[in-house]
Write an enzyme that holds these catalytic residues in place. Structure first.
Site, PDB file in Angstrom:
ATOM      1  N   GLY A 275       0.787  -1.219   0.000  1.00 27.24           N
ATOM      2  CA  GLY A 275       0.000   0.000   0.000  1.00 27.24           C
ATOM      3  C   GLY A 275       0.821   1.271   0.000  1.00 27.24           C
ATOM      4  O   GLY A 275       1.919   1.346  -0.571  1.00 27.24           O
ATOM      5  N   SER A 276       0.317   2.293   0.677  1.00 26.93           N
ATOM      6  CA  SER A 276       0.819   3.658   0.546  1.00 26.93           C
ATOM      7  C   SER A 276       2.211   3.894   1.101  1.00 26.93           C
ATOM      8  O   SER A 276       2.747   5.005   0.970  1.00 26.93           O
ATOM      9  CB  SER A 276      -0.158   4.636   1.199  1.00 26.93           C
ATOM     10  OG  SER A 276      -1.398   4.626   0.519  1.00 26.93           O
ATOM     11  N   VAL A 277       2.819   2.903   1.744  1.00 31.09           N
ATOM     12  CA  VAL A 277       4.216   3.067   2.160  1.00 31.09           C
ATOM     13  C   VAL A 277       5.137   3.193   0.948  1.00 31.09           C
ATOM     14  O   VAL A 277       6.306   3.571   1.087  1.00 31.09           O
ATOM     15  CB  VAL A 277       4.671   1.892   3.056  1.00 31.09           C
ATOM     16  CG1 VAL A 277       4.002   1.971   4.423  1.00 31.09           C
ATOM     17  CG2 VAL A 277       4.398   0.549   2.401  1.00 31.09           C
ATOM     18  N   PHE A 278       4.609   2.898  -0.254  1.00 34.96           N
ATOM     19  CA  PHE A 278       5.370   3.107  -1.492  1.00 34.96           C
ATOM     20  C   PHE A 278       5.393   4.581  -1.905  1.00 34.96           C
ATOM     21  O   PHE A 278       6.251   4.989  -2.700  1.00 34.96           O
ATOM     22  CB  PHE A 278       4.762   2.281  -2.626  1.00 34.96           C
ATOM     23  CG  PHE A 278       5.389   0.933  -2.833  1.00 34.96           C
ATOM     24  CD1 PHE A 278       6.164   0.664  -3.941  1.00 34.96           C
ATOM     25  CD2 PHE A 278       5.206  -0.089  -1.902  1.00 34.96           C
ATOM     26  CE1 PHE A 278       6.746  -0.573  -4.132  1.00 34.96           C
ATOM     27  CE2 PHE A 278       5.776  -1.331  -2.073  1.00 34.96           C
ATOM     28  CZ  PHE A 278       6.553  -1.581  -3.198  1.00 34.96           C
TER      29      PHE A 278
END
Length: 554
Positions: A275-278
């Site tokens: 998810g958004s940790v990218f």
């Protein structure tokens, strides 16, 4: 006539002499042969006596015992994680066992894990020697000795022991019954640990930090009813893994009793859409390629469509956002706009530089390759930019984030303690300026964005939440989530990066029906930092710590 008669008499005498000589030769040969055969018989009888009736005869029949020792494994501060102690192995001579079934039952009363049927069969066999059990304690040895069975005996052998098990069980691993490394560090450094007079080997983890991280992760798994979890703390300047936790875990001293799920290393073997940790990585890419600036405004308040799909935000903004708040508020729309500027080819280049398209290059064999899409078109480029469509391990992600914040330099993870004279292999990925910009933006995400619950005073925590739906046939399952929080500290001089990942956490009282990362992974990371921060050198954020001290003084 007389001469002829004399010649005949001489011939007869000569024949008699020859016959006597031949007879004597044959007798001598027979005597020699008898003596030779007698000597062979004596030798054979003696060999049989030694082999079958000597008190030590059974020792020559047994398999070779383990005679070598194995070097200790320690944490970075010298705490023993694995050592070798003397134990006792039980053997039997079946021909000397009076009642196999009765003897097997008696042994099982002392060693309950023994299979009575198997042992009975062993004791009733016609073999000269059988191993019955290994790894007995002195107390168990004495109890068996007191049974008084003449056909039972003991052999002293080394046994691998893990004093702090299950602490760091997945990292340390275990050995088989013959002291050969079978998993983890035991397997990775098997030859080194088993060499003659090998010195102890120091691993990178800090047992105190490992313990604290393990406790907090397990508590969160229970609290949020998650299936499993992983947590890693890494020194991004040296690559050393200070804590490496996978839960559920197991006792290395009894690894055979652990389930496959317990033995599975989620920290480096499980691959997830994280998810958004990218998103911090996507922003670093556009800044490095000068495709956007931090003060540029993005119309994330308007519907945004890529091909035939509308990109949605969980908490849509009502106004345009600059790059800092695209990250702080975790806007999928803003990140999608950035991904289209980067393009598939350039995106893959950066991901490869960050180590996300290959197996993590560290010592353990338990390291999974990422799951990569075959068709990497425009939609894949967009979804990968915010952490869907590319499955990686938590270890791979924390190493990539570490590179982005370590002045832009990638350092491969290691489970070995680095010495002052050893310089790890590195490669520059992003510029120093981009790394500094990203640190400021990730700090804003914790102070004013989705990562507020990880904001621990005094450590200048930087971070990013990530919530991903699990893939299913035909799409994604909105009811099954993987949540993560990636963090780094201190802000003034980034030294440590960490990640917390929870598999299918549930909404609980106080989360208002949410099971997303801001409500579970972020507070778990905050609790971990609050406990381990004081233990780690260089972890305090100097400007923030000074400000806090001044405020307290006033």
């Amino acid at each position: 006539m007389s001469r002829v008669k004399l010649s005949r008499q001489s011939a007869v005498r000569l024949a008699d002499v020859n016959h006597m000589a031949v007879s004597e030769g044959r007798i001598r040969i027979r005597i020699s042969l008898v003596i030779f055969l007698a000597m062979i018989c004596v030798v054979l009888v003696r060999l049989a006596d030694v082999a079958l009736f000597s008190p030590d005869a059974h020792l020559r029949e047994r398999p070779a015992a383990i005679l070598d020792m194995r070097a200790d494994l320690t944490d970075r501060n010298g705490v023993i994680l694995a050592t070798t102690l003397s134990s006792f192995s039980l053997y039997a001579e079946p021909s000397r066992i009076w009642n196999p079934a009765e003897t097997a039952a008696a042994l099982a009363s002392i060693r309950p894990d023994l299979n009575v049927a198997r042992v009975t069969k062993q004791l009733a066999s016609d073999r000269a020697f059988v191993w019955v059990d290994r790894g007995l304690s002195p107390k168990e040895r004495q109890a068996i000795f007191d049974l008084g069975h003449p056909g039972l005996g003991f052999r002293t052998e080394p046994k691998r022991v893990y004093p702090n098990a299950p602490l760091a069980a997945h990292l340390i691993g275990w050995t088989d019954i013959d002291l050969a490394g079978a998993a983890g560090a035991e397997r990775a450094f098997d030859k080194r640990l088993g060499a003659d007079n090998a010195p102890e080997l120091a691993l990178s983890i800090d047992a105190r930090v490992q313990h604290a991280v393990t406790e907090e992760l397990k508590a969160s798994i229970v609290h949020f009813s998650a299936l499993s979890g992983a947590a890693i703390v890494m020194d991004i300047q040296t690559g050393e893994l200070i804590a490496f936790v996978s839960a559920p875990d197991f006792n290395s001293n009894a690894f055979g009793a652990a389930s496959p799920e317990q033995r599975f290393n989620h920290a480096s073997m499980s691959t997830y859409d994280l998810g958004s940790v990218f998103k911090p990585l996507t922003i670093a890419m556009v800044l490095e390629d000068k495709l956007a600036t931090r003060d540029e405004m993005f119309d994330v308040h308007k519907p945004y469509k890529v091909l035939n799909k509308f990109i949605r935000d969980d908490h849509p903004s009502s106004v345009p956002l600059n790059l800092d708040f695209v990250l702080a508020e975790s806007s999928n729309r803003g990140t999608a706009m950035l991904a289209q500027r980067i393009g598939a080819e350039r995106q893959q280049y950066w991901l490869r530089q960050l180590g996300l398209l290959d197996r993590v290059p560290f010592e353990l064999a338990e390291s999974a390759r990422p799951q990569i899409q075959k068709n990497w078109g425009e939609m894949a480029t967009v979804t990968v930019s915010y952490g869907h469509g590319l499955s990686v391990s938590p270890l791979a992600l924390v190493a990539a984030i570490g590179a982005a914040l370590n002045d832009g330099v990638y350092v491969a993870p290691t489970i070995l303690k680095r010495h002052a004279t050893h310089r790890p292999e590195t490669r520059r990925v992003f510029s120093s300026a981009v790394s500094q910009d990203l640190a400021e933006m990730m700090r804003l995400t914790v102070t004013d964005g989705t990562g507020r619950k990880a904001n621990i005073s005094g450590f200048g925590v930087m971070g990013k939440t990530g919530t991903a739906e699990k893939p299913m046939r035909g799409g994604y399952d909105t009811d099954r989530l993987v949540t993560s929080f990636v963090a780094a500290f201190p802000h003034s001089s980034p030294r440590y990066a960490m990640i917390v990942t929870l598999d299918e956490p549930k909404a609980v009282e106080g989360t208002h029906g949410y099971a997303t990362a801001g409500w579970n992974a972020a507070p778990t990371a905050g609790a971990i930092i609050e406990r381990i921060g004081p233990m780690l050198p260089g972890a305090r954020d100097v400007p923030q710590f000074a400000a806090n001290q001044m405020e307290a003084f006033q």
